[in-house]
Design a protein around this motif. Sequence first.
Motif, PDB file in Angstrom:
ATOM      1  N   GLY A 194       0.792  -1.229   0.000  1.00 57.61           N
ATOM      2  CA  GLY A 194       0.000   0.000   0.000  1.00 57.61           C
ATOM      3  C   GLY A 194       0.815   1.265   0.000  1.00 57.61           C
ATOM      4  N   MET A 195       2.104   1.168  -0.280  1.00 55.33           N
ATOM      5  CA  MET A 195       2.978   2.339  -0.326  1.00 55.33           C
ATOM      6  C   MET A 195       2.836   3.031  -1.671  1.00 55.33           C
ATOM      7  SD  MET A 195       7.181   2.477  -0.217  1.00 55.33           S
ATOM      8  CE  MET A 195       7.358   1.747   1.403  1.00 55.33           C
ATOM      9  N   ALA A 196       2.844   4.364  -1.663  1.00 59.82           N
ATOM     10  CA  ALA A 196       2.808   5.112  -2.915  1.00 59.82           C
ATOM     11  C   ALA A 196       4.070   4.817  -3.724  1.00 59.82           C
ATOM     12  CB  ALA A 196       2.694   6.604  -2.634  1.00 59.82           C
ATOM     13  N   PRO A 197       3.971   4.775  -5.034  1.00 56.15           N
ATOM     14  CA  PRO A 197       5.164   4.504  -5.853  1.00 56.15           C
ATOM     15  C   PRO A 197       6.278   5.492  -5.525  1.00 56.15           C
ATOM     16  CG  PRO A 197       3.174   4.473  -7.200  1.00 56.15           C
ATOM     17  CD  PRO A 197       2.768   4.986  -5.843  1.00 56.15           C
ATOM     18  N   PRO A 198       7.481   5.004  -5.286  1.00 60.91           N
ATOM     19  CA  PRO A 198       8.583   5.903  -4.924  1.00 60.91           C
ATOM     20  C   PRO A 198       9.168   6.611  -6.133  1.00 60.91           C
ATOM     21  CG  PRO A 198       9.393   3.658  -5.050  1.00 60.91           C
ATOM     22  CD  PRO A 198       7.909   3.587  -5.305  1.00 60.91           C
ATOM     23  N   LEU A 199       9.799   7.760  -5.892  1.00 61.56           N
ATOM     24  CA  LEU A 199      10.612   8.396  -6.919  1.00 61.56           C
ATOM     25  C   LEU A 199      11.930   7.631  -6.974  1.00 61.56           C
ATOM     26  CD1 LEU A 199      11.443  10.742  -8.857  1.00 61.56           C
ATOM     27  CD2 LEU A 199      12.351  11.888  -6.818  1.00 61.56           C
ATOM     28  N   ALA A 200      12.294   7.119  -8.118  1.00 63.38           N
ATOM     29  CA  ALA A 200      13.535   6.363  -8.278  1.00 63.38           C
ATOM     30  C   ALA A 200      14.595   7.249  -8.918  1.00 63.38           C
ATOM     31  CB  ALA A 200      13.294   5.122  -9.118  1.00 63.38           C
ATOM     32  N   VAL A 201      15.790   7.313  -8.288  1.00 60.65           N
ATOM     33  CA  VAL A 201      16.874   8.170  -8.772  1.00 60.65           C
ATOM     34  C   VAL A 201      18.144   7.336  -8.902  1.00 60.65           C
ATOM     35  CG1 VAL A 201      18.185  10.286  -8.369  1.00 60.65           C
ATOM     36  CG2 VAL A 201      15.849  10.092  -7.502  1.00 60.65           C
ATOM     37  N   PRO A 202      18.794   7.325 -10.048  1.00 60.34           N
ATOM     38  CA  PRO A 202      20.090   6.639 -10.199  1.00 60.34           C
ATOM     39  C   PRO A 202      21.209   7.543  -9.697  1.00 60.34           C
ATOM     40  CG  PRO A 202      19.398   7.540 -12.308  1.00 60.34           C
ATOM     41  CD  PRO A 202      18.315   7.896 -11.326  1.00 60.34           C
ATOM     42  N   ILE A 203      22.002   7.061  -8.747  1.00 63.94           N
ATOM     43  CA  ILE A 203      23.004   7.937  -8.137  1.00 63.94           C
ATOM     44  C   ILE A 203      24.343   7.222  -7.954  1.00 63.94           C
ATOM     45  CG2 ILE A 203      21.222   9.205  -6.846  1.00 63.94           C
ATOM     46  CD1 ILE A 203      22.273   7.752  -4.307  1.00 63.94           C
ATOM     47  N   SER A 204      25.342   8.033  -7.689  1.00 64.66           N
ATOM     48  CA  SER A 204      26.613   7.569  -7.152  1.00 64.66           C
ATOM     49  C   SER A 204      26.927   8.455  -5.959  1.00 64.66           C
ATOM     50  CB  SER A 204      27.735   7.648  -8.187  1.00 64.66           C
ATOM     51  OG  SER A 204      28.991   7.461  -7.558  1.00 64.66           O
ATOM     52  N   GLY A 205      26.854   7.900  -4.753  1.00 67.57           N
ATOM     53  CA  GLY A 205      27.118   8.691  -3.559  1.00 67.57           C
ATOM     54  C   GLY A 205      28.540   9.204  -3.517  1.00 67.57           C
ATOM     55  N   LEU A 206      29.480   8.384  -3.989  1.00 64.39           N
ATOM     56  CA  LEU A 206      30.885   8.783  -3.944  1.00 64.39           C
ATOM     57  C   LEU A 206      31.174   9.876  -4.966  1.00 64.39           C
ATOM     58  CD1 LEU A 206      33.524   8.111  -2.461  1.00 64.39           C
ATOM     59  CD2 LEU A 206      34.035   6.484  -4.294  1.00 64.39           C
ATOM     60  N   GLY A 207      30.602   9.746  -6.159  1.00 66.92           N
ATOM     61  CA  GLY A 207      30.884  10.725  -7.204  1.00 66.92           C
ATOM     62  C   GLY A 207      29.949  11.915  -7.213  1.00 66.92           C
TER      63      GLY A 207
END
Length: 637
Positions: A194-207
């Motif tokens: 029942g969770m709303a669809p999340p915003l998906a983000v492709p990331i690199s925490g280090l860069g």
Amino acid sequence: MTAYSPDALIAADIDTYLHQHEQKTLLRFLTCGSVDDGKSTLIGRLLYDARAIFDDQLASLEADSRRVGTQGQGIDFALLVDGLAAEREQGITIDVAYRFFATERRKFIVADTPGHEQYTRNMVTGASTADLAIVLVDARKGVLTQTRRHGYLAHLLGIRHTVLAVNKLDLIGWDQAAFDAIVTDFSAFATSIGMAPPLAVPISGLGGDNIARRSAATPWYGGPTLLDHLETVEVESDVAAAGDFAMPVQWVNRPDLDFRGFAGLVSSGTVRPGDPVRIVPSGRTSSVARIVAMGGDLSEARAGQSVTLTLSDEVDCSRGDVIAAADAAPQVADQFAATLVWLDEAPLLPGRGYWLKSGATTVTATVRPPEHAVDVNTLAELSVKTLGLNDIGVAHVHTDRAIPYAPYSDNRDLGGFILIDKATNATVAAGLIDWALRRAANIHWQAIEITREAHAAQKGQAPRLLWFTGLSGSGKSTIANLVEKRLHALGKHSFMLDGDNIRHGLNRDLGFSDADRIENIRRVGEVARLMTDAGLIVLSAFISPFRAERDMVRRMMPEGEFLEIFVDTPLAVAEARDVKGLYARARAGEIRDFTGISSPYEPPLNPDVHIDTTRTTPEEAAELIVETLLGVWSWTL
């Protein structure tokens, strides 16, 4: 033209800055997910990109990175939030780390929560006040059990906004197919709970890719950067302010005879001077006279503000009460269906008395055997008898008095609680009220004309409960039987409840697990209370190994009617007697959960009567108990 001194200009700039800063909204968010998914690194990178690191901190960070960090790969941003020595040594997050930072558009408080299953309790702490959750996934590993557990808990704890941050995509060549597969997997799980669809983000925490700046490595991604989304997402306090006014009272402010105010944090709605209010649970009504804050009186107070209210009338209101809108006050109840997240290594003991703390209210609560537990992978409802560390389950919770409440989905402050072990003061569970069980509202005490005092007067005695406790074979039943014979000879009306005899009938359905022992004593206590209501002197001979349950029975009785008698026999002596052969069978492994061998016995700390059976015969013990009754209660025997 007016001339200003440099100091005046600096002061004016500071005032302008502070005013602008005060007007910014505050977003509380947390990072969560499985271990080594890069949560601390992400937060460190956010702080760095938001220019929330001072020069001396940056210099220290660079030195620490060379010493224990990424070893030649640049700054180890995780060290900004992994503050414990153990965290830096192991390269993991253990405790919840909170950091504050601000941008031109918004203020933030971020909680970095640990990914290890062992520290799930710390994640619950961070999520309990968050408006948004960033669920991290290592692109090389995909969605794991702990990813689902943290996502489930974030949804359970009322977090309305979720970001799925697929991290370390740089390590797999920014593979869009891998990113899409992870998003599909987690989105299917989110939909199932029942969770709303999340915003998906492709990331690199280090860069720093797609965190504060858009990355050239992901031309296929058209969404916002993570920081852009954090700066523009709706804040939970704005939603809470639109609800009905409620403020749990944390403190009665009485600095002098002329001022009496009620201090607390407004949990929902908006309040203004003149608004009619109702005090819960008493139900008394009044109206708001003033809203007092540190800088002076306010014209209104909204959800999230801490204020002191004064009322137009002198009404009884104290810590733990709730001041609410007169026409929309919270209800009260003493029985709830609740979702529990078990946080302690020791399992739930159904029937055991725990402290339940909800806001400023603390009451005794017991938990019935769980209705079910939840498998976070399949979401299947599992049949269980108890809850262990990190388990999530639904159970009925009973409190010893009615408390103000609201379903957690409507109000976090009035619907959330923790359970505390009375012996260790450890927080053992986080709870969320789902709904009230209306049984108490349909059950009323029937007025009975022949009172317990009348029953006692008819028998010419004062009702008492003599509670004999000790190891198996200590001599409890023998001494209790001698005491009853003495009372009978004196013409007194008594009845003896023996542990073995009760288990042949009333408690024949119970075993000898800790939970069953607790229920065994609870039932016996209720029967004993009914018998004392009839004016009887009740003698109860049970091992009753746990202090908490003996105290529970004491609380059932009127003040002064419970006498705890500790029949103290060393284990070696009781085992040497072994009249029933139980110790030998327990030593051979034929009897599980046997007190003194495979299950603990907690001796009374301050018994009313202490019988040392190595120095006292049963006859002497019985005479001592009767003499104690005569001396303490001044009976006319």
